[in-house]
Design a protein around this motif. Structure first.
Motif, mmCIF file in Angstrom:
data_model
loop_
_atom_site.group_PDB
_atom_site.id
_atom_site.type_symbol
_atom_site.label_atom_id
_atom_site.label_comp_id
_atom_site.label_asym_id
_atom_site.label_seq_id
_atom_site.Cartn_x
_atom_site.Cartn_y
_atom_site.Cartn_z
ATOM 1 N N VAL A 1 -10.815 -1.771 0.991
ATOM 2 C CA VAL A 1 -9.780 -1.996 -0.028
ATOM 3 C C VAL A 1 -9.799 -0.791 -0.947
ATOM 4 C CG1 VAL A 1 -9.062 -3.501 -1.937
ATOM 5 C CG2 VAL A 1 -10.090 -4.508 0.118
ATOM 6 N N LEU A 2 -8.627 -0.196 -1.203
ATOM 7 C CA LEU A 2 -8.574 1.007 -2.044
ATOM 8 C C LEU A 2 -8.803 0.662 -3.524
ATOM 9 C CD1 LEU A 2 -5.539 2.937 -0.456
ATOM 10 C CD2 LEU A 2 -7.984 3.222 0.003
ATOM 11 N N GLY A 3 -9.100 1.687 -4.317
ATOM 12 C CA GLY A 3 -9.261 1.508 -5.764
ATOM 13 C C GLY A 3 -10.543 0.765 -6.086
ATOM 14 N N THR A 4 -10.449 -0.158 -7.032
ATOM 15 C CA THR A 4 -11.640 -0.876 -7.499
ATOM 16 C C THR A 4 -12.088 -1.952 -6.508
ATOM 17 O OG1 THR A 4 -10.280 -2.576 -8.564
ATOM 18 C CG2 THR A 4 -10.875 -0.656 -9.907
ATOM 19 N N GLY A 5 -11.241 -2.237 -5.533
ATOM 20 C CA GLY A 5 -11.561 -3.310 -4.586
ATOM 21 C C GLY A 5 -11.088 -4.663 -5.079
ATOM 22 N N ASP B 1 -3.662 -16.327 -0.582
ATOM 23 C CA ASP B 1 -4.760 -16.242 -1.555
ATOM 24 C C ASP B 1 -5.391 -14.862 -1.411
ATOM 25 O OD1 ASP B 1 -7.252 -16.272 -2.775
ATOM 26 O OD2 ASP B 1 -7.618 -18.378 -2.317
ATOM 27 N N ILE B 2 -5.141 -13.992 -2.367
ATOM 28 C CA ILE B 2 -5.565 -12.589 -2.192
ATOM 29 C C ILE B 2 -7.092 -12.454 -2.271
ATOM 30 C CG2 ILE B 2 -5.454 -11.701 -4.585
ATOM 31 C CD1 ILE B 2 -3.665 -9.411 -3.037
ATOM 32 N N LYS B 3 -7.745 -13.318 -3.045
ATOM 33 C CA LYS B 3 -9.214 -13.187 -3.144
ATOM 34 C C LYS B 3 -9.884 -13.553 -1.819
ATOM 35 C CE LYS B 3 -9.678 -13.324 -8.089
ATOM 36 N NZ LYS B 3 -9.786 -14.180 -9.253
ATOM 37 N N SER B 4 -9.407 -14.611 -1.175
ATOM 38 C CA SER B 4 -10.019 -14.957 0.105
ATOM 39 C C SER B 4 -9.622 -13.932 1.168
ATOM 40 C CB SER B 4 -9.689 -16.393 0.522
ATOM 41 O OG SER B 4 -8.376 -16.482 0.989
ATOM 42 N N ALA B 5 -8.433 -13.336 1.033
ATOM 43 C CA ALA B 5 -8.031 -12.259 1.954
ATOM 44 C C ALA B 5 -8.992 -11.076 1.820
ATOM 45 C CB ALA B 5 -6.605 -11.815 1.663
ATOM 46 N N ILE B 6 -9.315 -10.694 0.579
ATOM 47 C CA ILE B 6 -10.234 -9.563 0.360
ATOM 48 C C ILE B 6 -11.596 -9.857 0.999
ATOM 49 C CG2 ILE B 6 -11.501 -8.253 -1.406
ATOM 50 C CD1 ILE B 6 -9.021 -8.603 -3.246
ATOM 51 N N SER B 7 -12.118 -11.080 0.773
ATOM 52 C CA SER B 7 -13.424 -11.432 1.349
ATOM 53 C C SER B 7 -13.407 -11.263 2.860
ATOM 54 C CB SER B 7 -13.781 -12.898 1.061
ATOM 55 O OG SER B 7 -13.805 -13.126 -0.307
ATOM 56 N N LYS B 8 -12.367 -11.774 3.501
ATOM 57 C CA LYS B 8 -12.274 -11.698 4.971
ATOM 58 C C LYS B 8 -12.184 -10.237 5.430
ATOM 59 C CE LYS B 8 -9.251 -13.206 8.772
ATOM 60 N NZ LYS B 8 -10.268 -13.112 9.818
ATOM 61 N N LEU B 9 -11.352 -9.454 4.739
ATOM 62 C CA LEU B 9 -11.148 -8.064 5.131
ATOM 63 C C LEU B 9 -12.431 -7.256 5.009
ATOM 64 C CD1 LEU B 9 -7.716 -7.689 3.388
ATOM 65 C CD2 LEU B 9 -8.110 -7.322 5.822
ATOM 66 N N GLY C 1 1.022 -5.834 -9.087
ATOM 67 C CA GLY C 1 1.938 -4.925 -8.396
ATOM 68 C C GLY C 1 3.320 -4.875 -9.026
ATOM 69 N N ALA C 2 4.222 -4.204 -8.335
ATOM 70 C CA ALA C 2 5.567 -3.961 -8.853
ATOM 71 C C ALA C 2 6.384 -5.242 -9.010
ATOM 72 C CB ALA C 2 6.292 -2.986 -7.920
ATOM 73 N N HIS C 3 5.987 -6.324 -8.330
ATOM 74 C CA HIS C 3 6.708 -7.600 -8.461
ATOM 75 C C HIS C 3 6.015 -8.569 -9.423
ATOM 76 C CE1 HIS C 3 7.592 -6.446 -4.047
ATOM 77 N NE2 HIS C 3 8.485 -5.891 -4.836
ATOM 78 N N GLY C 4 4.980 -8.041 -10.152
ATOM 79 C CA GLY C 4 4.279 -8.894 -11.113
ATOM 80 C C GLY C 4 3.276 -9.836 -10.464
ATOM 81 N N LYS C 5 2.900 -9.554 -9.228
ATOM 82 C CA LYS C 5 1.948 -10.417 -8.512
ATOM 83 C C LYS C 5 0.720 -9.613 -8.102
ATOM 84 C CE LYS C 5 5.502 -13.545 -6.914
ATOM 85 N NZ LYS C 5 6.290 -14.044 -5.797
ATOM 86 N N PRO C 6 -0.406 -10.289 -7.848
ATOM 87 C CA PRO C 6 -1.624 -9.546 -7.476
ATOM 88 C C PRO C 6 -1.465 -8.863 -6.114
ATOM 89 C CG PRO C 6 -2.122 -11.842 -8.064
ATOM 90 C CD PRO C 6 -0.642 -11.743 -7.922
ATOM 91 N N VAL C 7 -1.852 -7.596 -6.079
ATOM 92 C CA VAL C 7 -1.749 -6.822 -4.832
ATOM 93 C C VAL C 7 -3.016 -6.002 -4.612
ATOM 94 C CG1 VAL C 7 0.765 -6.559 -5.074
ATOM 95 C CG2 VAL C 7 -0.729 -4.728 -5.880
ATOM 96 N N ILE C 8 -3.250 -5.677 -3.351
ATOM 97 C CA ILE C 8 -4.259 -4.670 -2.991
ATOM 98 C C ILE C 8 -3.649 -3.749 -1.934
ATOM 99 C CG2 ILE C 8 -6.383 -5.971 -3.473
ATOM 100 C CD1 ILE C 8 -6.440 -6.558 -0.375
ATOM 101 N N PHE C 9 -4.256 -2.569 -1.799
ATOM 102 C CA PHE C 9 -3.886 -1.653 -0.715
ATOM 103 C C PHE C 9 -5.119 -1.438 0.161
ATOM 104 C CE2 PHE C 9 -0.473 -0.710 -3.652
ATOM 105 C CZ PHE C 9 0.604 -0.430 -2.813
ATOM 106 N N LEU C 10 -4.882 -1.381 1.476
ATOM 107 C CA LEU C 10 -5.972 -1.155 2.427
ATOM 108 C C LEU C 10 -5.940 0.285 2.922
ATOM 109 C CD1 LEU C 10 -5.584 -4.415 4.527
ATOM 110 C CD2 LEU C 10 -7.152 -3.969 2.621
#
Lengths: 134, 134
Positions: free
Chosen positions: B101-105, B86-94, B110-119
């Motif tokens: 989190v880079l960019g807009t946060g 779950d990327i949203k709960s991952a972001i909260s924890k991080l 991403g390149a595989h059509g799934k939600p991604v973030i970069f740290l």
């Protein structure tokens, strides 16, 4: 020829901080620290579902990791390790294809007690590649 | 929190040479080249038994990979990508743990059509870390 990705090795300036990051921030399963004097490093394994991350801190300034950390003071990915079934036939094939094996050109016993070689980064897309006999 | 290692991304100056190295010299199973204009790269997947290596060549000089290659002309490991459920709960924890989190946060696709973030690499032992929702 190459099989599984055995591990990704990350050189770190402080193993305790690095371990806390993987354990607490990323919520991963980590091993106890293990000192490997023959390899000049102290290491912690991050056990992922499909492979391992190895966190490496140099034991002293003669460690091969020390020079890397001098150039990358925050740490960074030091090498990637692929498994091969037969390291001697892997070496023959690589040499025939023009890839350079570092050191004596013969396998050493690596950190997991298995035969390993390292390939020259310039022959491997700028990455240091370790091959380990599975 | 983190699950499988989804991939290791290697930036390369010449995708054709890089693909031949993995296919012929290392004897790995490689995909056809795939152009991803939204991400500024052309990519080939090296399919290992337990994970993937992604070879990335910039499409043009505005590609995020171009700057990296300027600093690492032979190529090099650009980032590693871990799966999260779950990327949203991952972001909260991080964010709570102080990782940036880079960019807009917020997650991008991403390149595989799934939600991604970069740290931020400085928060991740000097390595650029991508998290992808599995």
């Amino acid at each position: 020829m190459i099989g599984q990705l055995n591990h990704v090795a990350i050189a770190v300036p402080d193993l305790e901080i690095a371990t806390k990051f993987y354990k607490n921030t990323l919520g991963a399963n980590v091993s106890d620290a293990l000192e490997l004097p023959d390899h000049g490093v102290k290491t912690v394994f991050v056990k992922l579902q499909n492979t391992k991350i190895e966190l490496l801190e140099p034991i002293d300034s003669s460690s091969p990791i020390s020079k890397f950390l001098h150039e990358h003071p925050n740490g960074g990915i030091h090498h990637i390790c692929y498994q091969v079934e037969d390291i001697k036939s892997a070496i023959s094939k690589l040499v025939k294809e023009g890839a350079r094996v570092l050191g004596t050109g013969k396998p050493d016993i690596g950190a997991h007690g298995k035969p390993v070689i390292f390939l020259h980064p310039k022959d491997c897309l700028g990455t240091l590649v370790e091959l380990e006999e599975a």
